[in-house]
Motif scaffolding. Sequence first.
Motif, short mmCIF file in Angstrom:
data_model
loop_
_atom_site.label_atom_id
_atom_site.label_comp_id
_atom_site.label_asym_id
_atom_site.label_seq_id
_atom_site.Cartn_x
_atom_site.Cartn_y
_atom_site.Cartn_z
N THR A 6 1.15 -1.25 0.08
CA THR A 6 -0.01 -0.22 0.03
C THR A 6 0.96 1.21 -0.01
N THR A 7 0.22 2.22 -0.61
CA THR A 7 1.07 3.49 -0.47
C THR A 7 0.29 4.26 0.58
N PHE A 8 1.40 5.68 0.65
CA PHE A 8 0.70 6.69 1.58
C PHE A 8 1.41 7.62 1.48
N LEU A 9 0.77 9.07 2.22
CA LEU A 9 1.60 10.41 1.86
C LEU A 9 2.33 10.28 3.43
#
Length: 114
Positions: A6-9
Amino acid sequence: MAEEMTTFLLRLPSRLKTQLEQRAKQENRSLNSLLITLIERELQPSKPAASLEHRQFLGKVVASRQIDPGNGLAQVDGIYYRYLIEGNAGFQAKKDYIIIEANGNILTLRPVEL
């Protein structure tokens, strides 16, 4: 079986980002690989190291003759892996590459600068 990603800022001071980038470059790794390792160590200090590929391949040089751009595979220690080149750069037949990240059966390569 590869773990779902997953990705996140993440916002952080520029100086920390610079320090992380420098460390990743010193270790011949991607910034992503370095951050995952640091976070895993912090959250699960007793957890064994990452995958075989992650432990054995980071920093290893792959000769251009071991890379087949036609089918998108690189041979490392007798095993074929899919590969990406850092920055989505194209394959250069006259360059060797260093493995900077291993995620499942996908290796991220960086051209070796002479």
